[in-house]
Motif scaffolding. Sequence first.
Motif, PDB file in Angstrom:
ATOM      1  N   GLY A  42      40.207  45.519  26.061  1.00 53.94           N
ATOM      2  CA  GLY A  42      40.913  44.361  25.520  1.00 53.94           C
ATOM      3  C   GLY A  42      42.037  43.948  26.452  1.00 53.94           C
ATOM      4  N   ASP A  43      42.809  42.975  26.029  1.00 46.84           N
ATOM      5  CA  ASP A  43      43.888  42.463  26.864  1.00 46.84           C
ATOM      6  C   ASP A  43      45.156  43.304  26.712  1.00 46.84           C
ATOM      7  N   ILE A  44      45.779  43.604  27.846  1.00 44.28           N
ATOM      8  CA  ILE A  44      47.105  44.224  27.866  1.00 44.28           C
ATOM      9  C   ILE A  44      48.124  43.114  28.056  1.00 44.28           C
ATOM     10  N   GLU A  45      49.048  42.986  27.101  1.00 38.34           N
ATOM     11  CA  GLU A  45      50.062  41.953  27.177  1.00 38.34           C
ATOM     12  C   GLU A  45      51.438  42.581  27.343  1.00 38.34           C
ATOM     13  N   SER A  46      52.281  41.902  28.120  1.00 32.31           N
ATOM     14  CA  SER A  46      53.631  42.395  28.391  1.00 32.31           C
ATOM     15  C   SER A  46      54.589  41.223  28.288  1.00 32.31           C
ATOM     16  N   ASN A  47      55.677  41.412  27.539  1.00 35.81           N
ATOM     17  CA  ASN A  47      56.670  40.358  27.378  1.00 35.81           C
ATOM     18  C   ASN A  47      58.044  40.979  27.168  1.00 35.81           C
ATOM     19  N   THR A  94      48.033  43.077  41.004  1.00 41.30           N
ATOM     20  CA  THR A  94      48.328  43.516  39.643  1.00 41.30           C
ATOM     21  C   THR A  94      47.641  44.850  39.387  1.00 41.30           C
ATOM     22  N   SER A  95      48.264  45.665  38.566  1.00 45.17           N
ATOM     23  CA  SER A  95      47.635  46.923  38.158  1.00 45.17           C
ATOM     24  C   SER A  95      48.052  47.246  36.731  1.00 45.17           C
ATOM     25  N   VAL A  96      47.136  47.861  36.011  1.00 48.76           N
ATOM     26  CA  VAL A  96      47.373  48.323  34.643  1.00 48.76           C
ATOM     27  C   VAL A  96      47.041  49.802  34.577  1.00 48.76           C
ATOM     28  N   SER A  97      48.003  50.612  34.128  1.00 50.22           N
ATOM     29  CA  SER A  97      47.792  52.058  33.972  1.00 50.22           C
ATOM     30  C   SER A  97      47.908  52.403  32.493  1.00 50.22           C
ATOM     31  N   SER A 153      47.495  31.416  36.425  1.00 47.26           N
ATOM     32  CA  SER A 153      46.281  31.866  35.733  1.00 47.26           C
ATOM     33  C   SER A 153      45.153  31.955  36.750  1.00 47.26           C
ATOM     34  N   LYS A 154      44.484  33.120  36.779  1.00 49.31           N
ATOM     35  CA  LYS A 154      43.440  33.338  37.787  1.00 49.31           C
ATOM     36  C   LYS A 154      42.414  34.326  37.261  1.00 49.31           C
ATOM     37  N   THR A 155      41.147  34.043  37.506  1.00 47.51           N
ATOM     38  CA  THR A 155      40.082  35.004  37.213  1.00 47.51           C
ATOM     39  C   THR A 155      39.827  35.813  38.478  1.00 47.51           C
ATOM     40  N   ILE A 156      40.045  37.134  38.375  1.00 50.67           N
ATOM     41  CA  ILE A 156      39.906  38.035  39.516  1.00 50.67           C
ATOM     42  C   ILE A 156      38.869  39.101  39.170  1.00 50.67           C
ATOM     43  N   SER A 157      37.811  39.174  39.942  1.00 50.37           N
ATOM     44  CA  SER A 157      36.732  40.154  39.720  1.00 50.37           C
ATOM     45  C   SER A 157      36.226  40.104  38.282  1.00 50.37           C
ATOM     46  N   GLY A 158      36.120  38.886  37.734  1.00 50.73           N
ATOM     47  CA  GLY A 158      35.596  38.704  36.387  1.00 50.73           C
ATOM     48  C   GLY A 158      36.592  38.917  35.278  1.00 50.73           C
ATOM     49  N   ALA A 159      37.827  39.283  35.596  1.00 47.75           N
ATOM     50  CA  ALA A 159      38.852  39.536  34.584  1.00 47.75           C
ATOM     51  C   ALA A 159      39.912  38.433  34.630  1.00 47.75           C
ATOM     52  N   ASP A 160      40.356  37.992  33.455  1.00 44.48           N
ATOM     53  CA  ASP A 160      41.374  36.947  33.373  1.00 44.48           C
ATOM     54  C   ASP A 160      42.766  37.558  33.517  1.00 44.48           C
ATOM     55  N   VAL A 161      43.557  36.983  34.429  1.00 47.20           N
ATOM     56  CA  VAL A 161      44.938  37.418  34.655  1.00 47.20           C
ATOM     57  C   VAL A 161      45.852  36.214  34.443  1.00 47.20           C
ATOM     58  N   ASP A 162      46.793  36.339  33.524  1.00 47.71           N
ATOM     59  CA  ASP A 162      47.773  35.291  33.256  1.00 47.71           C
ATOM     60  C   ASP A 162      49.161  35.870  33.459  1.00 47.71           C
ATOM     61  N   VAL A 163      49.960  35.216  34.319  1.00 48.35           N
ATOM     62  CA  VAL A 163      51.315  35.679  34.623  1.00 48.35           C
ATOM     63  C   VAL A 163      52.280  34.514  34.440  1.00 48.35           C
ATOM     64  N   GLY A 164      53.312  34.723  33.643  1.00 50.64           N
ATOM     65  CA  GLY A 164      54.378  33.761  33.483  1.00 50.64           C
ATOM     66  C   GLY A 164      55.697  34.378  33.905  1.00 50.64           C
ATOM     67  N   LEU A 165      56.441  33.700  34.774  1.00 50.91           N
ATOM     68  CA  LEU A 165      57.721  34.180  35.272  1.00 50.91           C
ATOM     69  C   LEU A 165      58.796  33.173  34.880  1.00 50.91           C
ATOM     70  N   SER A 166      59.776  33.594  34.087  1.00 49.93           N
ATOM     71  CA  SER A 166      60.802  32.685  33.582  1.00 49.93           C
ATOM     72  C   SER A 166      62.164  33.343  33.639  1.00 49.93           C
ATOM     73  N   GLY A 167      63.190  32.547  33.975  1.00 49.20           N
ATOM     74  CA  GLY A 167      64.531  33.094  33.939  1.00 49.20           C
ATOM     75  C   GLY A 167      65.560  32.178  34.569  1.00 49.20           C
ATOM     76  N   THR A 200      52.857  38.525  30.701  1.00 52.97           N
ATOM     77  CA  THR A 200      51.546  38.698  31.322  1.00 52.97           C
ATOM     78  C   THR A 200      50.471  39.036  30.300  1.00 52.97           C
ATOM     79  N   SER A 201      49.241  38.716  30.675  1.00 54.89           N
ATOM     80  CA  SER A 201      48.059  39.134  29.933  1.00 54.89           C
ATOM     81  C   SER A 201      46.983  39.461  30.955  1.00 54.89           C
ATOM     82  N   ILE A 202      46.504  40.722  30.927  1.00 54.44           N
ATOM     83  CA  ILE A 202      45.489  41.176  31.887  1.00 54.44           C
ATOM     84  C   ILE A 202      44.329  41.786  31.113  1.00 54.44           C
ATOM     85  N   ALA A 203      43.128  41.301  31.393  1.00 54.84           N
ATOM     86  CA  ALA A 203      41.943  41.792  30.691  1.00 54.84           C
ATOM     87  C   ALA A 203      41.553  43.173  31.196  1.00 54.84           C
TER      88      ALA A 203
END
Length: 235
Positions: free
Chosen positions: A37-42, A131-134, A212-226, A30-33
């Motif tokens: 800056g962007d918070i990325e998780s992998n 989505t949420s970022v803490s 990939s979606k722009t939500i409330s002006g922020a870019d949200v990218d989610v990739g789900l693989s497995g 994921t990448s959430i603005a």
Amino acid sequence: MLVAALPTVGHAEKWEKVITLYGWVPGMDTSIATDFGDIESNPSGSDVLSDLEMVFMGTFEAHRGRWGIIKDIIYVDLSDTQDTPFGRLFSEGTTDITAWAVSGYLSYQFAETSTARYEVLGGFRYFDLDTSVSLSEGTRPAQSRSLNDNWFDPVIGVRGHWKLSEKWSASGFIDYGGVSSSSTTWQVVGTLDYNITEGLSARFGYRHMDISKTISGADVDVGLSGPVVGLTYRF
């Protein structure tokens, strides 16, 4: 799943129905603005299982002749905690993703040989994404942000099924959709399939879905693989 076996040769006039229930252990990329800056998780390896809260997936299909209808449902609940890229401002960042993805297609089988069949599909995908970022306290106090939305994307795709032997076959599926650069989605699924009985099959493979979606002006990218493991019942 979306790579379930296609109807029997001869395009019978009766409806053939296909139900697949399967397990998926998706990693989260994921990448959430945020304002900093962007918070990325992998996460990878054993982290994937520890981050997985809940997942459900199932597919229903009905075919008659060359035509078919398909409904695919995914629910995932994932979270991940990592160090932030913001230096001492915050100590850790936790990303939580809860998502429903419901796809509906109309399919048409446009080609077949003695060992292969091919379909084209068109339809929609509905998303309900939370989505949420803490950000944990560092030199700045703890902060959190939630980005939630639901929407429809039109999608088009192709699917193939290849007979390898009396018991074994392979299947593949890919689709792409979206309405603009602010909302896009695509996925790819591939499986190796084993016929247990005439109406029951086991499937082993891999699935990736990208959102990939722009939500409330922020870019949200989610990739789900497995990897996926499923059972398909035809009746």
